[in-house]
Scaffold this motif. Structure first.
Motif, PDB file in Angstrom:
ATOM      1  N   UNK A 174       0.764  -1.100   0.131  1.00  0.00           N
ATOM      2  CA  UNK A 174      -0.006   0.114  -0.249  1.00  0.00           C
ATOM      3  C   UNK A 174       0.751   1.237  -0.032  1.00  0.00           C
ATOM      4  N   UNK A 175       2.056   1.059  -0.265  1.00  0.00           N
ATOM      5  CA  UNK A 175       2.959   2.506  -0.446  1.00  0.00           C
ATOM      6  C   UNK A 175       2.921   2.687  -1.804  1.00  0.00           C
ATOM      7  N   UNK A 176       1.997   3.340  -2.271  1.00  0.00           N
ATOM      8  CA  UNK A 176       1.893   3.646  -3.701  1.00  0.00           C
ATOM      9  C   UNK A 176       2.460   4.841  -4.283  1.00  0.00           C
ATOM     10  N   UNK A 177       2.975   5.912  -3.508  1.00  0.00           N
ATOM     11  CA  UNK A 177       3.699   7.037  -3.743  1.00  0.00           C
ATOM     12  C   UNK A 177       5.120   6.826  -3.566  1.00  0.00           C
ATOM     13  N   UNK A 178       5.868   7.048  -4.698  1.00  0.00           N
ATOM     14  CA  UNK A 178       7.442   7.202  -4.294  1.00  0.00           C
ATOM     15  C   UNK A 178       7.563   8.655  -4.896  1.00  0.00           C
ATOM     16  N   UNK A 179       8.399   9.414  -3.973  1.00  0.00           N
ATOM     17  CA  UNK A 179       8.608  10.930  -4.030  1.00  0.00           C
ATOM     18  C   UNK A 179      10.194  10.811  -4.199  1.00  0.00           C
ATOM     19  N   UNK A 180      10.552  11.703  -5.343  1.00  0.00           N
ATOM     20  CA  UNK A 180      12.005  11.985  -5.109  1.00  0.00           C
ATOM     21  C   UNK A 180      12.194  13.419  -4.779  1.00  0.00           C
ATOM     22  N   UNK A 181      12.864  13.881  -3.610  1.00  0.00           N
ATOM     23  CA  UNK A 181      12.771  15.194  -3.039  1.00  0.00           C
ATOM     24  C   UNK A 181      14.178  15.751  -3.084  1.00  0.00           C
ATOM     25  N   UNK A 182      14.138  16.798  -3.727  1.00  0.00           N
ATOM     26  CA  UNK A 182      15.383  17.907  -3.759  1.00  0.00           C
ATOM     27  C   UNK A 182      15.233  18.708  -2.222  1.00  0.00           C
ATOM     28  N   UNK A 183      16.181  18.726  -1.634  1.00  0.00           N
ATOM     29  CA  UNK A 183      16.035  19.475  -0.286  1.00  0.00           C
ATOM     30  C   UNK A 183      17.200  20.656  -0.200  1.00  0.00           C
TER      31      UNK A 183
END
Length: 161
Positions: free
Chosen positions: A70-79
């Motif tokens: 159920x972890x359907x969102x994968x986000x690549x985040x630039x911080x």
């Protein structure tokens, strides 16, 4: 994860062959590995133990497909941090390490401070994470999110020549 050794272990062709097998499936029986690499099972066992002690084999884990739980969102985040002082960077590293949703975290060069790979159940959950990790965090100047449309390739194996 085990502590890295300060000394680099010299790997021979047998070690590299063993690593190729265990990276593909770390549950491969040592007798089968021994047959594949043309060593005795005892020699394979000793070599694996040596590579574990030296930190070459850093751990053994199951690779879970996030979609199946159920972890359907994968986000690549630039911080982008407010500054790059050691205390700020160290505090950000500790924060990102402690967040179980952060699957990977890289401290990088080139204007961006960190690249994170984050998994979440849905966008509402992801929004909550962005608030706690970035939006209300005084360490963070800004962030940018890229949402993955498809996991084209996900790997845990290191290419071994």
């Amino acid at each position: 994860m085990k502590q890295k050794s300060n000394q680099r272990l010299e790997l021979d062709s047998f070690d590299l062959a063993i690593l190729r097998v265990v990276q593909a499936d770390n549950k491969t029986p040592q007798r089968k590995i021994a047959e594949e690499v043309n060593l005795s099972a005892a020699a394979v066992q000793r070599r694996i133990a040596t590579m574990e002690a030296a930190g070459v084999i850093a751990g053994n884990a199951a690779v879970v497909d996030p979609d199946t739980i159920g972890l359907t969102i994968t986000a690549i985040v630039e911080v982008y941090l407010r500054d790059e002082r050691a205390a700020t960077v160290d505090a950000a590293k500790a924060l990102f390490r402690a967040a179980p949703e952060v699957q990977q975290c890289y401290y990088v060069t080139g204007g961006t401070s960190f690249i994170l790979i984050i998994v979440a159940a849905d966008m509402r959950v992801y929004e909550g994470l962005t608030r706690s990790l970035f939006a209300t965090n005084d360490l963070v100047a800004s962030y940018r999110t890229l949402i993955a449309l498809d996991r084209v390739k996900v790997g845990t194996s290191i290419p071994i020549e």
